[in-house]
Scaffold this motif. Structure first.
Motif, mmCIF file in Angstrom:
data_model
loop_
_atom_site.group_PDB
_atom_site.id
_atom_site.type_symbol
_atom_site.label_atom_id
_atom_site.label_comp_id
_atom_site.label_asym_id
_atom_site.label_seq_id
_atom_site.Cartn_x
_atom_site.Cartn_y
_atom_site.Cartn_z
ATOM 1 N N ASN A 1 0.959 -1.087 0.038
ATOM 2 C CA ASN A 1 -0.004 -0.030 -0.006
ATOM 3 C C ASN A 1 0.878 1.293 0.073
ATOM 4 O O ASN A 1 2.004 1.193 0.462
ATOM 5 N N THR B 1 2.266 2.444 4.730
ATOM 6 C CA THR B 1 1.869 1.098 5.374
ATOM 7 C C THR B 1 3.171 0.886 6.047
ATOM 8 O O THR B 1 4.193 1.761 6.219
ATOM 9 N N GLN C 1 -4.659 5.890 -0.275
ATOM 10 C CA GLN C 1 -4.161 6.016 1.198
ATOM 11 C C GLN C 1 -4.459 4.713 1.841
ATOM 12 O O GLN C 1 -3.802 4.277 2.439
ATOM 13 N N GLU C 2 -5.825 4.387 1.696
ATOM 14 C CA GLU C 2 -6.138 3.036 2.360
ATOM 15 C C GLU C 2 -6.134 2.012 1.285
ATOM 16 O O GLU C 2 -6.167 1.920 0.166
ATOM 17 N N HIS C 3 -6.161 0.643 1.709
ATOM 18 C CA HIS C 3 -5.881 -0.401 0.990
ATOM 19 C C HIS C 3 -7.256 -0.607 0.046
ATOM 20 O O HIS C 3 -8.505 -0.716 0.445
ATOM 21 N N THR D 1 -3.517 -5.403 7.441
ATOM 22 C CA THR D 1 -4.986 -4.973 7.936
ATOM 23 C C THR D 1 -5.205 -5.634 9.524
ATOM 24 O O THR D 1 -4.944 -6.855 9.797
ATOM 25 N N ASN E 1 -4.028 -1.615 9.092
ATOM 26 C CA ASN E 1 -3.108 -1.008 8.736
ATOM 27 C C ASN E 1 -2.320 -0.227 9.817
ATOM 28 O O ASN E 1 -2.849 0.626 10.262
ATOM 29 N N THR F 1 -1.995 3.973 9.401
ATOM 30 C CA THR F 1 -3.270 4.717 9.340
ATOM 31 C C THR F 1 -4.393 4.075 10.116
ATOM 32 O O THR F 1 -5.334 4.885 10.701
ATOM 33 N N ASP G 1 -6.955 1.925 9.354
ATOM 34 C CA ASP G 1 -8.040 1.326 8.636
ATOM 35 C C ASP G 1 -7.948 -0.397 8.451
ATOM 36 O O ASP G 1 -6.660 -0.727 8.591
ATOM 37 N N ILE H 1 -9.044 8.918 10.812
ATOM 38 C CA ILE H 1 -9.214 7.918 10.010
ATOM 39 C C ILE H 1 -10.025 6.818 10.834
ATOM 40 O O ILE H 1 -9.523 6.585 12.079
#
Length: 364
Positions: A113, A116, A137-139, A160, A162, A165, A167, A301
């Protein structure tokens, strides 16, 4: 003296500042410092672990059981897999290092990502591999698949929840993605914060047994550094098809986990009450951060971890705010090194979080 050329392009990993360094640099007493930078468990670790480890301190003179049979059996029972599906590392970081050295080489491509865990890239560069990053920015697994088709990477990292961040992906999205990946591509599912994710949303939970039975090219990573409160003991693990584990063992140095660490991790795994207490406190206190961010008009986030990422926008500077907090004895993580204007804050105790809110309000 000359060194390997690929070292020239590797940045040193930036860890959260230790309390001892802040004491030396700013003259603040230890009792007045709050560290919310490294995603440690604010409750420490299980009292049962502290008591048990204290009883075996004399074993520090002895090498550990290199078979790690007790811990491997405990993890096997937890995930309903065979012990030959498990490898133990000095933190899950070490398992990541094994994976990259086992699969990648100069010119290999490794997909991850855009934002990450930094060690994926650092270890990739150890072997001269090329890093391919998404733009989102997010997966976004649709983007992952598109890049997979175009670039044909040897390794794919899915973190996951992450870091940094917070998320997380629904497990079903990961399962659907894996169905489309060829069996010679190694997929790493790094789930260091999973204990926090599943209490917030059951759809994030990954069935590890089913994962490795259906996908011989996938490895699941976990750690004892977060919910179990053993960051200082450095114990992580990987669970995968026995063929993957066999190859990783060729890279594992002997006695890579200490005697005390093995005892602590094994006992910690058995104290589910402590873990549930930790994740429940985290979820309760996270709501305070969400409320605070709304009041301060700061984007946050949606986090499935034990930290929150506060996006500071164009009018605030993350490095400046992190340094201002540091001078007041509050250690948080500046994320400018990840090219985002944000601070990452570990969710602490009620008292620690209240102090953060009071201090940071002065600088926003």
């Amino acid at each position: 003296m000359t060194f390997n050329k690929h070292l020239e392009n590797i940045k040193t990993y930036e860890a959260g500042k230790p309390i001892e360094l802040v004491v030396r640099e700013y003259g603040i007493e230890t009792k007045d410092i709050v560290k919310l930078a490294s995603n440690e468990n604010p409750l420490g670790c299980s009292p049962k672990v502290v008591e048990a480890v204290g009883k075996i301190l004399t074993k520090m003179a002895l090498y550990p059981d290199d078979s790690m049979v007790n811990l491997k059996n405990a993890l096997s029972a937890r995930y309903d897999v065979d012990s030959q599906n498990v490898i133990i590392g000095s933190g899950s970081d070490q398992v990541i290092e094994f994976l990259i050295h086992a699969k990648a080489h100069n010119g290999s491509k490794i997909l991850m990502n855009s934002i990450t865990f930094a060690m994926y890239e650092i270890y990739a560069k150890h072997v001269g591999a090329d890093v391919i990053r998404t733009s989102s920015q997010e997966h976004d697994l649709d983007e992952f698949y598109k890049l997979y088709q175009e670039q044909k990477p040897e390794i794919i990292f899915i973190c996951t929840p992450n870091n940094p961040t917070g998320d997380a992906l629904d497990a079903q999205k990961i399962y659907d993605f894996l169905q489309k990946i060829d069996k010679d591509t190694l997929v790493v599912v790094d789930a260091a914060y999973m204990e926090y994710a599943i209490i917030k949303d059951a759809k994030k939970k990954i069935n590890v047994k089913e994962l490795i039975q259906k996908h011989s090219n996938v490895i699941y990573l976990g750690t004892f550094s977060k919910a179990y409160g053993l960051g200082g003991m450095r114990v992580g693990y990987g669970i995968a098809d026995a063929k993957i584990i066999k190859e990783l063992y060729k890279l594992r140095p002997p006695f890579n986990i200490t005697t005390l660490s093995l005892e602590a991790a094994t006992l910690a795994l058995g104290d589910e009450e402590f873990v549930q207490k930790s994740v429940a406190l985290n979820l309760e206190q996270m709501k305070r951060y969400e409320k605070f961010a709304k009041e301060q008009k700061i984007d946050i986030i949606n986090s499935y971890t034990n930290f929150v990422t506060l996006l500071l926008g164009s009018e605030r500077n993350s490095t400046k705010i992190a340094n201002q907090l540091l001078q007041k004895g509050m250690i948080v993580r500046d994320l400018s090194s990840y090219n985002i204007n944000a601070i990452r804050v570990t969710i602490g105790t009620d008292e620690q979080n209240s102090r953060f809110f009071k201090l940071v309000t002065q600088f926003l």
